[in-house]
Scaffold this motif. Structure first.
Motif, PDB file in Angstrom:
ATOM      1  N   GLU A 196      -4.435   3.120   2.013  1.00  0.00           N
ATOM      2  CA  GLU A 196      -5.054   2.319   2.231  1.00  0.00           C
ATOM      3  C   GLU A 196      -4.111   1.474   0.052  1.00  0.00           C
ATOM      4  O   GLU A 196      -4.890   0.827   0.039  1.00  0.00           O
ATOM      5  CB  GLU A 196      -5.902   1.630   2.618  1.00  0.00           C
ATOM      6  CG  GLU A 196      -5.631   2.411   4.139  1.00  0.00           C
ATOM      7  CD  GLU A 196      -7.461   1.677   4.361  1.00  0.00           C
ATOM      8  OE1 GLU A 196      -8.585   1.024   4.368  1.00  0.00           O
ATOM      9  OE2 GLU A 196      -7.510   2.302   5.535  1.00  0.00           O
ATOM     10  N   ARG A 197      -4.190   2.544  -0.335  1.00  0.00           N
ATOM     11  CA  ARG A 197      -4.190   2.028  -1.771  1.00  0.00           C
ATOM     12  C   ARG A 197      -2.849   1.307  -2.265  1.00  0.00           C
ATOM     13  O   ARG A 197      -1.861   1.597  -2.260  1.00  0.00           O
ATOM     14  CB  ARG A 197      -4.587   3.290  -3.013  1.00  0.00           C
ATOM     15  CG  ARG A 197      -5.971   4.397  -2.614  1.00  0.00           C
ATOM     16  CD  ARG A 197      -5.943   4.985  -3.351  1.00  0.00           C
ATOM     17  NE  ARG A 197      -6.878   6.375  -2.738  1.00  0.00           N
ATOM     18  CZ  ARG A 197      -7.305   6.908  -3.677  1.00  0.00           C
ATOM     19  NH1 ARG A 197      -6.040   7.543  -4.373  1.00  0.00           N
ATOM     20  NH2 ARG A 197      -7.954   8.088  -3.169  1.00  0.00           N
ATOM     21  N   HIS A 198      -3.462   0.183  -3.268  1.00  0.00           N
ATOM     22  CA  HIS A 198      -1.918  -0.663  -3.267  1.00  0.00           C
ATOM     23  C   HIS A 198      -1.152  -0.175  -4.427  1.00  0.00           C
ATOM     24  O   HIS A 198      -2.208   0.399  -6.141  1.00  0.00           O
ATOM     25  CB  HIS A 198      -2.428  -2.148  -3.451  1.00  0.00           C
ATOM     26  CG  HIS A 198      -3.444  -3.136  -2.300  1.00  0.00           C
ATOM     27  ND1 HIS A 198      -4.956  -2.737  -1.526  1.00  0.00           N
ATOM     28  CD2 HIS A 198      -2.245  -3.659  -1.193  1.00  0.00           C
ATOM     29  CE1 HIS A 198      -4.777  -3.330  -0.570  1.00  0.00           C
ATOM     30  NE2 HIS A 198      -3.380  -4.220  -0.464  1.00  0.00           N
ATOM     31  N   THR A 210       1.066  -1.394   0.012  1.00  0.00           N
ATOM     32  CA  THR A 210      -0.181   0.153   0.155  1.00  0.00           C
ATOM     33  C   THR A 210       0.652   1.162  -0.114  1.00  0.00           C
ATOM     34  O   THR A 210       2.185   0.825   0.176  1.00  0.00           O
ATOM     35  CB  THR A 210      -0.888   0.266   1.352  1.00  0.00           C
ATOM     36  OG1 THR A 210      -0.937   0.044   2.580  1.00  0.00           O
ATOM     37  CG2 THR A 210      -2.005  -0.937   1.243  1.00  0.00           C
ATOM     38  N   LEU A 211       0.467   2.480  -0.647  1.00  0.00           N
ATOM     39  CA  LEU A 211       1.122   3.551  -0.573  1.00  0.00           C
ATOM     40  C   LEU A 211       1.900   4.129   1.353  1.00  0.00           C
ATOM     41  O   LEU A 211       2.646   4.480   1.243  1.00  0.00           O
ATOM     42  CB  LEU A 211      -0.077   5.038  -0.872  1.00  0.00           C
ATOM     43  CG  LEU A 211      -0.032   4.542  -2.693  1.00  0.00           C
ATOM     44  CD1 LEU A 211      -1.174   5.994  -3.144  1.00  0.00           C
ATOM     45  CD2 LEU A 211       1.263   4.897  -3.183  1.00  0.00           C
ATOM     46  N   GLY A 212       0.331   4.074   1.985  1.00  0.00           N
ATOM     47  CA  GLY A 212       1.259   4.216   3.453  1.00  0.00           C
ATOM     48  C   GLY A 212       1.580   3.438   3.567  1.00  0.00           C
ATOM     49  O   GLY A 212       2.989   3.792   5.263  1.00  0.00           O
ATOM     50  N   GLU A 213       1.760   1.160   3.584  1.00  0.00           N
ATOM     51  CA  GLU A 213       3.304   1.200   4.190  1.00  0.00           C
ATOM     52  C   GLU A 213       5.016   1.335   3.403  1.00  0.00           C
ATOM     53  O   GLU A 213       5.690   1.669   3.930  1.00  0.00           O
ATOM     54  CB  GLU A 213       3.233  -0.218   3.644  1.00  0.00           C
ATOM     55  CG  GLU A 213       2.048  -1.367   4.640  1.00  0.00           C
ATOM     56  CD  GLU A 213       1.554  -2.344   3.661  1.00  0.00           C
ATOM     57  OE1 GLU A 213       0.686  -3.053   4.146  1.00  0.00           O
ATOM     58  OE2 GLU A 213       2.112  -2.701   2.139  1.00  0.00           O
ATOM     59  N   LEU A 214       4.462   2.348   1.669  1.00  0.00           N
ATOM     60  CA  LEU A 214       6.265   2.891   1.232  1.00  0.00           C
ATOM     61  C   LEU A 214       6.564   4.148   1.312  1.00  0.00           C
ATOM     62  O   LEU A 214       7.323   3.822   1.943  1.00  0.00           O
ATOM     63  CB  LEU A 214       5.603   2.599  -0.572  1.00  0.00           C
ATOM     64  CG  LEU A 214       5.184   1.417  -0.777  1.00  0.00           C
ATOM     65  CD1 LEU A 214       5.266   1.858  -2.449  1.00  0.00           C
ATOM     66  CD2 LEU A 214       6.395  -0.131  -1.085  1.00  0.00           C
ATOM     67  N   ALA A 215       5.046   4.875   2.032  1.00  0.00           N
ATOM     68  CA  ALA A 215       5.209   5.514   2.972  1.00  0.00           C
ATOM     69  C   ALA A 215       6.335   6.044   4.137  1.00  0.00           C
ATOM     70  O   ALA A 215       7.341   6.621   4.547  1.00  0.00           O
ATOM     71  CB  ALA A 215       4.417   7.202   3.028  1.00  0.00           C
ATOM     72  N   SER A 216       5.956   4.629   5.195  1.00  0.00           N
ATOM     73  CA  SER A 216       6.289   4.382   6.206  1.00  0.00           C
ATOM     74  C   SER A 216       7.691   3.962   6.465  1.00  0.00           C
ATOM     75  O   SER A 216       8.882   4.400   7.467  1.00  0.00           O
ATOM     76  CB  SER A 216       5.416   3.971   7.075  1.00  0.00           C
ATOM     77  OG  SER A 216       5.850   2.880   8.198  1.00  0.00           O
TER      78      SER A 216
END
Length: 226
Positions: free
Chosen positions: A129-131, A22-28
């Protein structure tokens, strides 16, 4: 900081490793804050992917991976894999255009080879949450290049003749020319019909969704129409 990839294969392999996150995971992972939405952060997804893949250009007017001759483009898609918006390519030159040809144009350089990275873009999905989807490497076919060149020449003729205000959304089959500014107070120099200097909104070249849908459909074997 991630070092730039040294080959096209390395870049593609990096892009494949992002698919499914997800974009959130990559940002983190990158230590980057994820905004709530893209209303004031239009280029955020592209910036995040550049950071993850080791792009070097930043805001400079050159390919994102200049040493490899590759441009990076994220593309928001629907649940059926259709592009949800036109794709900005580059700012259009409105002055100093005499003698400019398609072959030596900035836009042709940008579109000579593109790494497309589809990203979920449905508005009901929170941004974090977007993949990220599977990437694809694309070069224009002879037919695509021919039509892009024809569109570019049609649009540039308006600019050369001082008729930039006459360009509408119906001009260009694959390429569009549209205002590209944060607000209507941002202006740039151009020529009027009599060759006089005028002030106008900056313009940008955009790829139509019908065109990018064809690229995705051909690569991922999707139906080209609903």
């Amino acid at each position: 900081m991630i070092l730039p990839p040294t080959s096209e294969q390395e870049l593609l392999e990096r892009a494949y490793t992002l698919a499914g996150f997800t974009l959130g995971e990559l940002a983190s992972l990158q230590g980057i804050d994820c905004p709530a939405d893209l209303r004031r952060e239009k280029g955020w997804v592209g910036m995040l992917l550049e950071s993850c893949l080791g792009a070097t250009a930043g805001s400079k007017p050159e390919q994102d991976f200049q040493d490899l001759g590759i441009e990076l483009k994220s593309i928001p898609v629907s649940h059926t894999g259709k592009p949800l918006e036109t794709t900005f390519v580059c700012v259009a030159p409105l002055t100093g255009v005499h003698g400019l040809t398609w072959e030596n144009s900035h836009i042709r350089n940008k579109l000579s080879k593109v790494l497309w990275v589809p990203v979920e873009g449905e508005r009901e999905i929170p941004l974090a949450e977007r993949h990220v989807g599977m990437p694809l490497m694309w070069q224009p076919s002879a037919e695509e290049e021919h039509q892009l060149k024809a569109d570019w020449e049609e649009l540039m003729e308006f600019i050369v003749l001082g008729k930039v205000h006459e360009i509408s959304a119906r001009h260009g089959e694959y390429l569009q020319l549209r205002p590209k500014a944060a607000n209507s107070k941002v202006t740039t120099e151009a020529y009027g019909a009599k060759g006089q200097p005028i002030k106008t909104l900056p313009r940008g070249f955009y790829l139509r969704t019908q065109f990018t849908a064809r690229i995705l459909a051909r690569h991922f074997m999707l139906p080209e129409s609903e």
